[in-house]
Design an enzyme around this catalytic site. Structure first.
Site, PDB file in Angstrom:
ATOM      1  N   CYS A  71       0.681  -1.025  -0.063  1.00  0.00           N
ATOM      2  CA  CYS A  71       0.057  -0.043  -0.016  1.00  0.00           C
ATOM      3  C   CYS A  71       0.778   1.314  -0.124  1.00  0.00           C
ATOM      4  CB  CYS A  71      -0.833  -0.022   1.319  1.00  0.00           C
ATOM      5  SG  CYS A  71      -1.902   1.548   1.545  1.00  0.00           S
ATOM      6  N   TYR A  89      -5.572   5.111  -9.084  1.00  0.00           N
ATOM      7  CA  TYR A  89      -6.740   4.487  -8.589  1.00  0.00           C
ATOM      8  C   TYR A  89      -8.128   4.912  -9.196  1.00  0.00           C
ATOM      9  CZ  TYR A  89      -3.746   2.679  -4.763  1.00  0.00           C
ATOM     10  OH  TYR A  89      -3.023   1.819  -4.196  1.00  0.00           O
TER      11      TYR A  89
END
Length: 324
Positions: free
Chosen positions: A63, A195
């Site tokens: 992440c 994203y």
């Protein structure tokens, strides 16, 4: 990727349909601050005083948001003062897990929990929302301090200076307005833009994200032709917030998220800048490319339903950067 509803886990992907195919990120809900004296920070409540051994950090090496906090933990000399647990790179129907059958996945070294969502319900049994990392945990009060990475790195930047004696400042007061302006553009179009491109479910949503993304990369390439860092000759949090996206771009975002007009290696200044930051002492050890590639390619089955992990080009991040 699911969420908790009144403390109960639900396997539910992001709802892009209600947003015209666009990916919309949820805001973090735990927003307390660790401070040097335990006073309240800009949000949340008081009572979280900086102290060695009191806090625990839950992260994913995959992440980029969690990666920020690992970098600041290293740069600010907090390894001996803040303990860490790293989740498994695969994230399926139960979200982040603490399985340990992968290099670097530690399990929950604090409580032995099996899933990250159990950390949230330990703090609040009725919590509703996404279960994200990083999670900054207070061992003393048995609760989550914060799950907002941009605020955790600012706590790490200064709150523990009296504990560690490390006074490196990546958020200098005289540069804060300029840093915020750069952060806002990079977050919206690049950190989150990858994203918004990758999770888009309509052509219109993808187009709305991808062109601003490459406009920002072009702007950064030009800026770095005349400046060593985003704030001229001083490295700041803006650089580290950018770095965690750049280091993932060629291995995963370029192919997996369809951000494929150019790679970072195709931008001479950005590529040298990325290598320079990677080679800052201690930073390379926070990068786990196996977790990065495996997580994105195996966990996002809506994008890669057969979970095939490509071989990827060999990229030498240790090559001389030539930037002084």
């Amino acid at each position: 990727m699911g969420l908790l509803v009144d403390g109960t886990w639900t396997d539910q992907w992001y709802d892009t349909k209600s947003h015209g195919g666009k990916f919309v990120r949820s805001a973090a809900q735990f927003r307390n601050w660790i401070t040097a004296d335990g006073s309240a920070g800009p949000s949340g409540k008081a009572g979280f005083q900086a102290a060695s051994g009191r806090y625990h950090l839950y992260v994913s090496y995959a992440c980029p948001w969690a990666h920020r906090t690992l970098i600041f933990r290293t740069l600010k000399g907090l390894e001996e003062h803040i303990t860490v647990s790293a989740v498994h790179p695969d994230m399926f129907s139960e979200g982040w897990t603490f399985e340990t059958d992968d290099h670097g996945a530690t399990g929950d070294t604090l409580y032995g929990l099996s899933h990250a969502h159990s950390v949230y319900t330990k703090a609040d049994p009725t919590y509703s929302g996404r279960v994200t990392v990083p999670i900054l945990w207070d061992k003393q009060q048995q609760t989550i301090v914060s799950n907002e990475s941009s605020e955790i790195i600012r706590m790490f930047n200064s709150a523990f200076d009296g504990v560690t004696g490390n006074t490196l400042d990546f958020w200098p007061e005289e540069e804060r307005d300029a840093i915020e302006e750069v952060n806002q553009r990079i977050y919206d179009t690049l950190n989150n833009g990858v994203y918004k491109s990758g999770f888009a479910t309509t052509q219109e949503a993808y187009d709305a994200a991808i062109y601003p993304l490459f406009d920002t990369l072009d702007w950064l390439e030009e800026h770095l032709s005349e400046n060593r860092y985003l704030m001229e000759d001083q490295i700041t949090e803006a650089d580290w917030r950018l770095f965690t996206t750049l280091i993932r771009f060629d291995p995963v975002y370029h192919l997996h998220f369809k951000c494929n007009r150019k790679r970072i290696v195709d931008y001479p200044n950005l590529w040298a800048y990325t290598r320079e930051l990677y080679q800052v002492p201690g930073v390379a050890e926070t990068v786990n490319f196996k977790h990065i590639v495996d997580h994105y390619l195996r966990s996002h089955t809506s994008i890669n339903p057969h979970q095939i992990v490509p071989i990827n080009p060999v990229i030498d991040y240790d090559a001389p950067h030539g930037r002084g």
